[in-house]
Design an enzyme around this catalytic site. Sequence first.
Site, PDB file in Angstrom:
ATOM      1  N   LYS A 199     -18.749   7.897  -0.913  1.00  0.00           N
ATOM      2  CA  LYS A 199     -17.485   7.608  -1.587  1.00  0.00           C
ATOM      3  C   LYS A 199     -17.481   8.243  -2.979  1.00  0.00           C
ATOM      4  CE  LYS A 199     -14.563   3.597  -2.814  1.00  0.00           C
ATOM      5  NZ  LYS A 199     -14.458   2.120  -2.825  1.00  0.00           N
ATOM      6  N   SER A 208     -10.247   0.087  -0.632  1.00  0.00           N
ATOM      7  CA  SER A 208     -10.188   1.378  -1.279  1.00  0.00           C
ATOM      8  C   SER A 208     -11.087   2.432  -0.638  1.00  0.00           C
ATOM      9  CB  SER A 208     -10.577   1.233  -2.746  1.00  0.00           C
ATOM     10  OG  SER A 208     -11.947   0.889  -2.877  1.00  0.00           O
ATOM     11  N   SER A 253     -12.981  -3.862  -0.225  1.00  0.00           N
ATOM     12  CA  SER A 253     -12.831  -2.415  -0.069  1.00  0.00           C
ATOM     13  C   SER A 253     -13.790  -1.756   0.925  1.00  0.00           C
ATOM     14  CB  SER A 253     -12.981  -1.717  -1.418  1.00  0.00           C
ATOM     15  OG  SER A 253     -11.825  -1.906  -2.189  1.00  0.00           O
TER      16      SER A 253
END
Lengths: 99, 487
Positions: B79, B154, B178
């Site tokens: 990420k 997210s 997330s």
Amino acid sequence: MSPDQQAPKIDVPYLAQLARISLDAEQMEKFGAQLQQIVSYVEKLKEVNVEGIEPTAHATPITNVFRQDEPRTPGDNAPFLKNAPQQANNLFVVPKIVE
Amino acid sequence: MNLNELTIHELSGRLAKKEIAAADLARDVVARTEAVEPRLHAFLEWNGGELLAAARDVDERRARGEAMGPLAGIPVGIKDVLNVKGHTCRCGSKILQGYVAPYDATVIAKLRAAGAIPFGRLNMDEFAMGSSTENSAFGVTRNPWDLERIPGGSSGGSAAAVAASETPATLGSDTGGSIRQPASLCGVVGLKPTYGRVSRFGLVAFASSLDQIGPFAKDVTDAALVLGAISGKDPNDSTSVPEPVPDYTKALTGDVKGMKLGLPKEYFIPGMDKEVEAAARAAVDRLSSLGAEIVDISLPHTDYGLAVYYIIATAEASANLARFDGVRYGSRAKDAKDPIDMYGRTRGAGFGPEVTRRIILGTYVLSSGYYDAYYLRAQKVRTLIRRDFMEAFQKCDAIVTPTTPSAAFKIGEKAEDPLTMYLSDIFTVNVNLAGICGVSVPCGFTKQPKLPIGLQVLGKPFGEETILKVAHAYEQATDWRKARPAI
């Protein structure tokens, strides 16, 4: 629920200035309306009886963490300085602060 | 079958026996990524040549007879919120344009030590603020099951990349759901560890008392493998806990007989999607038929979690994101007349709308005159929420709930209505407030269109073995993990 009357009015220009974020009039208006809705929603916490309840800042059992204070050699700062928008003489450069 | 479609535990066995080479796997991963990215946009960037070179290095070391780590040669997608030395780390934001990470996050160093190869930069909501990946400054990621829908957020890129078989596993971060929410919406396994289980050093901070890094994987065994590799005390993160790191795969016995699983009534609410509710209830029945004992429990302060979360998370974010001021990294507004002017214009131009909203909200709840009414009160209700869980765990070994109240929604559907968007996190935020662990495991699909549904298993602090055991037993008793999107 009609807590709009209860929730204090959000002063977006003041808060944006505190947060150091420049916004135009259109953004202020839009964010103001959206934030007012969110603040009205969080008003529901006023229903909860929190008398005598300790606040939680952190959900771990750890309080203080110590280590030996041993001298260490810092790494090369060049890759850190390279990320700065402006740098000179091993320092970050910012606009003039004092006259 | 292409190698990118296999799990880590399948690949590791074949790599160890030299039936396949890490370079073969790397080539399949790159080919797959190149093929689907124009439609999916899970990655902000990736470097196939670098992956292939690292994989060849693994193969050479193996050929020389060197001792290999448990993840040797496995590409793991990262990420965009985690520092990987020499790579960009923009957190899905324009404000970090041009930033190159000067060091590896601890989880990256640990992955490397286990032999894994960090691969690419996965898309995310800007600074991990969002539930749909629509808040990325670099375009939305699409759900591999339906390209018109969001992958969740997210960590949407991290979930979509695993679901589309681009990489066998990825890392994400979870502040209010997330990891678990996008895992649920993309039909993969996603685990949020207990606060303190995994070092946050090198993770760009959103809300420091809530953030944890965790894995996405195709199945529970792989999630257990990656969790084992990244966990542990780190001198660089004083909130990491010196709890021993077990071999999590040893907990995966398939045996849940006699285990007590709590079913909280507050997680089955009016307004939730009927198919999601039915799938979660069917999963609970399945666990019951495997010998688990289902006990009704109550988490009475559940309904206040979202309000507490949006006070505490935004307050912490407003402080954490003060560092993006145009001085040390990223973009800077041109021709500023003084530093105050530079901060305001740099931040005004650099942050997207959701980040701006949250910084202003966080500034508000911490501002003079409102601190006690909002922030302090929220911290007290946080105590009650944590207490609810601790009391529930007196009666049960783990808690089972749906991960989300509905399946993936359409791109744009909630973009203009932040409060409605926030409500998609109602089943996940309390876990971060309480600091406990949770995993989402696939538990079915909606009918029309076919969209994944997730079951959330929650455990006590450092109860990762228990939740992995439950999730694994359920997974092995069902076929959901075998379904793949037709992208």
